[in-house]
Enzyme design. Structure first.
Site, mmCIF file in Angstrom:
data_model
loop_
_atom_site.group_PDB
_atom_site.id
_atom_site.type_symbol
_atom_site.label_atom_id
_atom_site.label_comp_id
_atom_site.label_asym_id
_atom_site.label_seq_id
_atom_site.Cartn_x
_atom_site.Cartn_y
_atom_site.Cartn_z
ATOM 1 C CG HIS A 313 -1.785 1.116 1.376
ATOM 2 N ND1 HIS A 313 -3.031 1.181 1.171
ATOM 3 C CD2 HIS A 313 -1.529 2.359 1.783
ATOM 4 C CE1 HIS A 313 -3.550 2.514 1.351
ATOM 5 N NE2 HIS A 313 -2.707 3.222 1.745
ATOM 6 C CD GLU A 314 1.831 3.710 3.630
ATOM 7 O OE1 GLU A 314 2.213 4.667 3.440
ATOM 8 O OE2 GLU A 314 0.845 3.293 4.249
ATOM 9 C CG HIS A 317 0.312 6.014 -0.777
ATOM 10 N ND1 HIS A 317 -0.581 6.464 -1.508
ATOM 11 C CD2 HIS A 317 0.084 5.726 0.663
ATOM 12 C CE1 HIS A 317 -1.656 6.205 -0.554
ATOM 13 N NE2 HIS A 317 -1.257 5.814 0.677
ATOM 14 C CG ASP A 328 -4.811 6.492 1.356
ATOM 15 O OD1 ASP A 328 -4.473 5.290 0.561
ATOM 16 O OD2 ASP A 328 -3.904 7.220 1.908
#
Length: 372
Positions: A313-314, A317, A328
């Protein structure tokens, strides 16, 4: 349960549990339950007046909305030449478990609450001139005094034009200044002396697992179009190619000496309540918070969160890995699987949950981390 009839017709489109203010969400209904008005109060200062136009109380979760108290993206900022201004703040991943009442704002019918913020703290306002600010988003809602999310209300602000002096804006302290921070897995693969061996091993293992999971997911995209549609709302070949390439880029970035700077602890001091981890996209840096270390190494719950998928997920970004970097727009399977394709393709959780839900092949192992 649905109880805000004014937004029922669009609830399927704004289903994300947490959504950054974004220009990509659908047009707002003419009769908004939640009204947001942006008012200039200085060179770069803005006041947001949030009003409950409905006939029932609203218990609004502040995370990743215009009411977020962290240095997040409250508004979209566009220069008069049409260029979107660089965002220099944080993209936090919040835990939705055990939400305290303090992270909610309760609004009675027709009541308002004001939030004042300075856009210069998280935007690179390097040129003087006219800027247009706007905010759209979906706010998670709990009923009464409860903290269980049951619905969402949509908001769309006015377009606010401000004449900004870049010299004055440069005097505003930034949320994230350029200073030395310790506790990083450095680019040569060495271990910073302040990064404890225990933390190093936890993060290194999570990176190894994230690399395996993301790589497996990337290779399997083309083999199951219907599973891809479940998460991204389309089977368009270009979309499938894009996701496959991004997952492989995430896999290749899940290393000590790659394009992302993986920190061992919160050296920036931004691990506020319920923050699992956060990314600084303008710097390609990722910081873990204590909830990250108490997550499972591998969860046995389908579509649940664990250490490797948090890192996936990170990684999504970071603009050094994914261009344009993911935002998000929503968290959790129930919400991300209902995003329209254009948002799903730009939502970090779609990548992490897709990889975990389909290709998570390991036995569950719960590890509770000691910070020492």
């Amino acid at each position: 349960m649905q109880f805000f009839t004014a937004i029922a017709a669009i609830s399927a489109l704004v289903a994300p549990a947490l959504a950054l203010p974004t220009q990509e969400l659908p047009q707002a209904p003419t009769n908004q339950t939640l009204h947001v008005r942006l008012i200039p109060t200085g060179n770069t200062m803005v006041k947001a007046v949030v009003t409950n136009n409905g006939d029932r109380p609203l218990n609004l979760l502040k995370f990743n909305t215009i009411m977020d108290e962290n240095p997040t993206a409250k508004v979209n900022v566009v220069h008069e030449d049409g260029e979107e201004v660089e965002f220099t703040g944080m993209l936090p991943r919040y835990s939705m478990r055990s939400l305290p009442k303090s992270v909610f704002t309760r609004l009675a019918p027709k009541d308002s609450v004001e939030h004042v913020f300075d856009i210069a703290t998280v935007h690179n306002l390097k040129r003087s001139g006219k800027y247009t600010l706007s905010a759209r988003g979906a706010v998670p809602v709990a009923e009464g005094d409860d903290t269980a999310i049951i619905d969402h209300v949509y908001y769309q602000s006015n377009d606010l034009t401000m004449e900004i002096d870049a010299r004055k804006a440069a005097l505003i302290p930034r949320a994230f200044e350029d200073t030395h921070f310790a506790g990083t897995l450095n680019r040569r693969g060495g271990l910073n002396s302040t990064c404890s061996p225990r933390r190093y091993q936890v993060i290194k293992r999570a990176l190894n697992d994230a690399r395996m999971i993301a790589s497996s997911a990337s290779k399997a995209v083309s083999s199951n179009p219907e599973k891809f549609r479940e998460f991204f709302g389309t089977t368009d070949p270009n979309a499938m190619k894009q996701v496959s390439e991004r997952l492989m880029a995430i896999a290749q970035a899940s290393v000590e000496n790659g394009p992302i700077k993986w920190h061992c602890f919160d050296s920036r001091g931004r691990c506020e309540q319920n923050v699992v981890a956060y990314t600084l996209p303008s710097r390609n840096e990722v910081f873990p918070c204590m909830p990250f270390f108490t997550e499972s190494d591998f969860t046995n719950k389908c579509h649940a969160q664990d250490k490797p998928t948090t890192l996936i997920h990170e990684a999504a970004h970071n603009p050094s890995v994914v261009q344009p970097f993911c935002r998000d727009h929503g968290y959790g399977y129930d919400h991300v699987s209902r995003l329209p394709p254009r948002l799903a393709l730009q939502n970090a959780d779609n990548y992490s949950i897709y990889a975990q839900g389909k290709f998570h092949l390991h036995l569950p192992l719960k590890v509770v981390f000691s910070p020492n």
